[in-house]
Scaffold this motif. Structure first.
Motif, PDB file in Angstrom:
ATOM      1  N   ALA B 291      -3.498   3.885   2.119  1.00  0.00           N
ATOM      2  CA  ALA B 291      -3.778   4.595   3.380  1.00  0.00           C
ATOM      3  C   ALA B 291      -3.459   3.689   4.573  1.00  0.00           C
ATOM      4  O   ALA B 291      -2.918   4.148   5.586  1.00  0.00           O
ATOM      5  CB  ALA B 291      -5.235   5.042   3.421  1.00  0.00           C
ATOM      6  N   LEU B 292      -3.781   2.406   4.420  1.00  0.00           N
ATOM      7  CA  LEU B 292      -3.500   1.442   5.497  1.00  0.00           C
ATOM      8  C   LEU B 292      -1.990   1.368   5.750  1.00  0.00           C
ATOM      9  O   LEU B 292      -1.516   1.376   6.896  1.00  0.00           O
ATOM     10  CB  LEU B 292      -4.036   0.071   5.076  1.00  0.00           C
ATOM     11  CG  LEU B 292      -3.948  -1.040   6.111  1.00  0.00           C
ATOM     12  CD1 LEU B 292      -5.032  -0.855   7.152  1.00  0.00           C
ATOM     13  CD2 LEU B 292      -4.119  -2.407   5.459  1.00  0.00           C
ATOM     14  N   LEU B 293      -1.262   1.327   4.642  1.00  0.00           N
ATOM     15  CA  LEU B 293       0.202   1.250   4.741  1.00  0.00           C
ATOM     16  C   LEU B 293       0.772   2.484   5.448  1.00  0.00           C
ATOM     17  O   LEU B 293       1.645   2.380   6.319  1.00  0.00           O
ATOM     18  CB  LEU B 293       0.735   1.135   3.313  1.00  0.00           C
ATOM     19  CG  LEU B 293       2.165   0.720   3.055  1.00  0.00           C
ATOM     20  CD1 LEU B 293       2.265   0.125   1.666  1.00  0.00           C
ATOM     21  CD2 LEU B 293       3.139   1.849   3.186  1.00  0.00           C
ATOM     22  N   ASP B 294       0.238   3.642   5.078  1.00  0.00           N
ATOM     23  CA  ASP B 294       0.731   4.884   5.670  1.00  0.00           C
ATOM     24  C   ASP B 294       0.437   4.931   7.173  1.00  0.00           C
ATOM     25  O   ASP B 294       1.283   5.355   7.969  1.00  0.00           O
ATOM     26  CB  ASP B 294       0.077   6.080   4.971  1.00  0.00           C
ATOM     27  CG  ASP B 294       0.920   7.335   5.084  1.00  0.00           C
ATOM     28  OD1 ASP B 294       2.112   7.265   4.754  1.00  0.00           O
ATOM     29  OD2 ASP B 294       0.398   8.368   5.539  1.00  0.00           O
ATOM     30  N   SER B 295      -0.759   4.463   7.560  1.00  0.00           N
ATOM     31  CA  SER B 295      -1.108   4.421   8.989  1.00  0.00           C
ATOM     32  C   SER B 295      -0.178   3.459   9.725  1.00  0.00           C
ATOM     33  O   SER B 295       0.243   3.733  10.857  1.00  0.00           O
ATOM     34  CB  SER B 295      -2.544   3.926   9.166  1.00  0.00           C
ATOM     35  OG  SER B 295      -3.434   4.962   9.018  1.00  0.00           O
ATOM     36  N   GLY B 296       0.121   2.334   9.079  1.00  0.00           N
ATOM     37  CA  GLY B 296       1.022   1.349   9.682  1.00  0.00           C
ATOM     38  C   GLY B 296       2.401   1.946   9.922  1.00  0.00           C
ATOM     39  O   GLY B 296       3.015   1.757  10.986  1.00  0.00           O
ATOM     40  N   ALA B 297       2.883   2.713   8.922  1.00  0.00           N
ATOM     41  CA  ALA B 297       4.194   3.347   9.076  1.00  0.00           C
ATOM     42  C   ALA B 297       4.182   4.326  10.251  1.00  0.00           C
ATOM     43  O   ALA B 297       5.151   4.418  11.021  1.00  0.00           O
ATOM     44  CB  ALA B 297       4.574   4.055   7.784  1.00  0.00           C
TER      45      ALA B 297
END
Lengths: 222, 476
Positions: B291-297
């Motif tokens: 989820a963190l990665l997706d928010s970063g993207a």
């Protein structure tokens, strides 16, 4: 019977540096101490001093309501901890042999570290008041110091807190510091009401987690 | 006449009360009522006209576009809010439907409806600054849903509440700074102070590194589907709020450092997610870092400082619930058979007992990784293609990050599908899966929806484009 105004007038000599000193002591106690009874008393007294300082910023009635919300919060914590201590009776302090009970009153290494951290935060808050004062027209120096102390010690409590109730104490102390400053900027009743609701919900959430902790049989330090 | 904003606030709240009472005895009904309410409100938000009242039951009229004053603050339902509201309601409906099969007895249904009401209020209230108070109340309320019943205090709820509380002062003080700036327009340092405060507050709310610990705790140490609610729907509302702020205060988006700062923050989140996802020994942690990665993207997309970037952010918000909800549902199903543990060792071989949970988990993970044949692919591939000509390095990092999520999932899957070695152990595995046919139907529908969006993004992307047209802060 004295009116609210008369009562406040009698203690109004406290609504300056004595109140700030009281806030330092009570917020410091919340960080250092792990005995729930003392913590609840400290929080109750802290809300008294905050309400006293608020009387200089906003109408007396509104300050009194904020103080009452604070004391309601303390009641919730008191009842939660009472219930939790009943649930944990065989394992926690009351079950300990009398010879070991005195230990909780002796300062542990953790408490010494917390005390040192409280001292450092207090120095930082004082330096912050001198270096970054809030607008003088709205915030006298002692209120700025009280805001910084409450926010700083609240953050410290959040960082050092091990149980939901300790983190709850920290969040409420932090919010008190913010509220003390923000009422001068936004005196509307709606915002005051919503901030009161936020404090109450934080309390209920922390109490709920504490009850879950006690029900599950986890020791946890209140 | 019933004003639309009041309907959006009161109906979910009232249904939440009813569902809370019903859940003790009729929990399937409470789940279906929750999902039904969310679908109904979603349809109302999308279809009812804003400019004229429409007749409803008993001759009563509903005026969706009518402005309401509540406690001295206005509730305004505008065209740009429609898609945001529809996103909240339809995502919640999907989540309630899966929770019906995977977490039927949790507090998620009544609390979820209450949260929907508060999040709607946060998006409707004017001035926008006061929305943070409603978001804060929602965070405090979500603690009750995040707590696993019968277990000790979970970290997820209290961390989420802590970070949201820390974000509160910055946004509220910004209002005062902007009022002062309106009086003294020469004092541009007030705008700088407001920008810094807003940046820190939104970083706390969105879980930007180093304020990301609450994201991992919410995913790893709470009821998985409640965690998905917070990360997909609650966080989605914060994203819409950020876009509303950028629209209301255009100087924020036109700040010379805006693009580079937002992109850098997003890239750091993607890198942290990519490094830590494959090393997780618990599926909850994997979900959190994904989820963190997706928010970063999504932050990288916003940092492009263009209308296309905004459309990509909105596309990411509309497809994120597919991945997160499926992943959380699968995790719920597996944890229910395992006494609540979610580490890989204790889940060993469980995939054979709970095949539909495993299917949900795999397809949810695929979507969070942004790999083909999943909803997440639709937006992640579009972002990589947009970035590649100007910033090949970032595009490659994004692709590698997706593979790294898949590596973590592969590791988990190999543990889930481990076959018993001895004939004695083999008898432990039941010949028929313990999940009913109804669960299978719900999972198949959800997976089909996710795959459908991945295969036919041309039906979702235009919606994101149309919504992005409502935000004009990068056009000025």
């Amino acid at each position: 019977m004295p009116t609210l105004v008369e009562l406040v007038e009698r203690v109004s000599f406290l609504a300056a540096m004595p109140a700030v000193a009281g806030i330092l002591v009570t917020a410091g106690l919340l960080v250092v101490n792990r005995e729930w009874r003392l913590s609840v008393i400290a929080l109750t007294v802290q809300y008294f001093f905050v309400a006293l300082l608020l009387t200089r910023q906003i109408r007396l009635e509104l300050a009194a309501v904020k103080g009452l919300i604070g004391w309601l919060i303390c009641m919730v914590f008191y009842m939660t901890e009472r219930q939790a201590s009943v649930l944990q009776q065989p394992t926690v302090d009351d079950g300990a042999p009398p010879a070991q009970r005195w230990r909780r009153w002796v300062m542990s290494a953790r408490s010494s570290f917390s005390l040192l951290a409280v001292f450092l935060v207090a120095v930082a808050a004082y330096a912050g008041t001198l270096r970054f004062p809030l607008p003088e027209a709205l915030f006298p120096g002692d209120i700025t110091l009280a805001c910084y102390l409450l926010a700083g010690l609240g953050l410290l409590q959040i960082g050092l807190g091990e149980s939901p109730v300790q983190v709850g104490f920290g969040l409420l102390t932090f919010l008190s510091g913010f509220d003390l400053g923000y009422v001068a900027l936004e005196p509307s009743l709606a915002v005051a009401g919503l901030l009161g609701a936020v404090s109450l919900l934080i309390t209920l959430a922390a109490a709920y987690l504490r009850t879950a902790q006690a029900t599950a049989g986890e020791g946890g330090v209140p | 006449m019933i004003a639309g904003p009041l309907l959006l606030l009161i109906l979910p709240l009232a249904m939440g009360g009813i569902v809370y009472i019903l859940r003790r005895w009729l929990f399937p009904l409470s789940a279906l009522l929750s999902a039904g309410t969310a679908v109904l409100l979603g349809i109302a938000v999308v279809t009812l006209p804003l400019d004229q009242p429409v007749s409803a039951w008993g001759g009563r009229q509903i005026a969706m576009g009518e402005t309401v004053t509540l406690l001295g603050r206005e509730l305004v339902f505008e065209q740009s809010d429609r898609m945001a509201m529809a996103f909240l309601f339809f995502a919640a409906a999907g989540l309630f439907l899966l929770a019906w099969r995977f977490a039927p007895k949790t507090l998620l249904f009544p609390i979820g409806l209450g949260l929907l009401s508060l999040l709607c209020g946060a998006l409707l209230i004017r001035p926008l600054i006061y929305s943070i108070l409603l978001i804060e109340i929602a965070a405090a309320l979500s603690v009750f849903a995040l707590q696993v019943e019968g277990q000790g205090a979970t970290r997820g709820g209290i961390r989420y509440l802590t970070f949201t509380t820390l974000a509160l002062p910055g946004i509220l003080v910004t209002h005062w700074l902007l009022e002062r700036y309106a009086v003294t327009p020469d004092a541009t340092e007030l705008l700088d102070q407001a920008s810094v405060l807003l940046a820190i507050s939104f970083a706390l709310l969105l879980g930007v590194v180093p304020f990301h610990t609450w994201v991992i705790s919410v995913a790893d140490d709470s009821v998985p589907l409640a965690g998905a609610f917070v990360l997909a729907i609650g966080n989605g509302a914060v994203w819409f709020l950020l876009l509303d702020f950028l629209e209301a205060y255009p100087w924020l988006g036109s700040h010379p450092l805006f693009g580079s700062l937002v992109s850098a923050a997003g890239l750091v989140m993607v890198i942290v997610g990519a490094i830590f996802t494959p090393t997780q020994r618990r599926f909850g942690g994997l979900m959190g870092y994904a989820a963190l990665l997706d928010s970063g993207a999504a932050l990288i997309a916003l940092g492009m400082n263009s209308q296309l970037g905004v459309a990509l952010v909105l596309l990411s918000l509309s497809v994120r619930p597919f991945g997160l909800i499926l992943l959380a549902a699968g995790l719920s199903g597996l944890r229910a058979r395992n006494g609540g543990a979610n580490d890989l060792d204790s889940l060993r071989g469980l995939g054979w007992q709970a095949p539909w949970s495993t299917v949900a988990l795999v397809f949810g993970s695929l979507s969070m990784a942004g790999l083909p044949v999943s909803a997440g692919f639709a937006w992640r591939w579009a972002l990589c293609r947009t970035l590649a000509p100007s910033d090949l390095g970032t595009a490659l990092v994004l692709l590698l990050a997706g593979l790294s999520v898949m590596a973590g999932v592969w590791r988990g899957l190999s543990s889930l599908l481990m076959r018993p070695r001895s004939a004695e152990d083999r008898s432990v595995i039941p010949m028929e899966p313990s999940e009913g046919w109804l669960t299978a139907v719900v999972v198949v529908v959800a997976v089909a929806a996710s795959v459908g969006v991945g295969l036919f993004p041309q039906y979702v992307a235009p919606l994101a484009d149309r919504l992005a047209a409502a935000y004009t802060f990068f056009l000025n």
